[in-house]
Design a protein around this motif. Structure first.
Motif, short mmCIF file in Angstrom:
data_model
loop_
_atom_site.label_atom_id
_atom_site.label_comp_id
_atom_site.label_asym_id
_atom_site.label_seq_id
_atom_site.Cartn_x
_atom_site.Cartn_y
_atom_site.Cartn_z
N THR A 105 0.73 -1.25 -0.22
CA THR A 105 -0.02 0.21 0.02
C THR A 105 0.86 1.35 0.09
N THR A 106 1.80 1.17 0.80
CA THR A 106 2.73 2.29 0.80
C THR A 106 3.59 2.59 -0.43
N ASN A 107 3.91 1.39 -1.02
CA ASN A 107 4.47 1.60 -2.27
C ASN A 107 3.49 2.04 -3.40
N GLN A 108 2.35 1.59 -3.30
CA GLN A 108 1.41 2.38 -4.42
C GLN A 108 1.12 3.53 -4.24
N ILE A 109 0.92 4.19 -2.84
CA ILE A 109 0.67 5.49 -2.75
C ILE A 109 2.04 6.44 -3.07
N PHE B 275 4.40 10.11 -6.84
CA PHE B 275 5.65 10.45 -7.75
C PHE B 275 5.07 10.48 -9.38
N THR B 276 4.03 10.01 -9.81
CA THR B 276 3.68 9.95 -11.20
C THR B 276 2.56 10.92 -11.31
N ASN B 277 1.88 11.38 -10.42
CA ASN B 277 1.01 12.27 -10.44
C ASN B 277 1.69 13.75 -9.97
N THR B 278 2.91 13.78 -9.49
CA THR B 278 3.31 15.10 -9.06
C THR B 278 3.58 16.00 -10.30
N PRO B 279 4.04 15.52 -11.59
CA PRO B 279 4.35 16.47 -12.49
C PRO B 279 2.90 16.97 -12.84
#
Length: 107
Positions: free
Chosen positions: A4-8, A13-17
């Motif tokens: 779960t932590t990895n998925q978050i 990281f993918t949505n930050t840009p």
């Protein structure tokens, strides 16, 4: 780390840009809107200035026309007075002529 932590973290990281792009777009849009408002205000001010100039010009024209009208009325009144005076003089002279003709006819 659990899944779960990895998925978050991966989602973050993918949505930050994209989130950064949205923030940048918001800031740019605010600047663009402010610029457009300033341009609109300047255009309104220019339009009001032009309107004021046109209004002043027309007021001058109207004032000139009123002065011309007043002068014309004054001149016409003077001429009418002169004509009336001449008519009175002619009338009295015509009366004198008729009285002289009557005298001549009576003799």
């Amino acid at each position: 780390m659990d899944a779960t932590t990895n998925q978050i973290l991966i989602d973050l990281f993918t949505n930050t840009p994209f989130v950064g792009f949205l923030v940048w777009q918001y800031v740019q849009m605010r600047k663009d809107i402010k610029e457009q408002q300033q341009k609109g205000d300047e255009l309104r001010k220019e339009a009001l200035d032009r309107e004021e100039k046109v209004r002043d010009r027309f007021e001058k024209v109207i004032a000139t026309l009123n002065e011309d009208k007043d002068q014309l009325v004054t001149q016409l009144e003077k001429r009418l007075t002169q004509v009336e005076t001449k008519m009175e003089m002619l009338s009295s002279q015509v009366k004198k002529l008729f009285s002289l003709l009557n005298r001549i006819n009576n003799k």
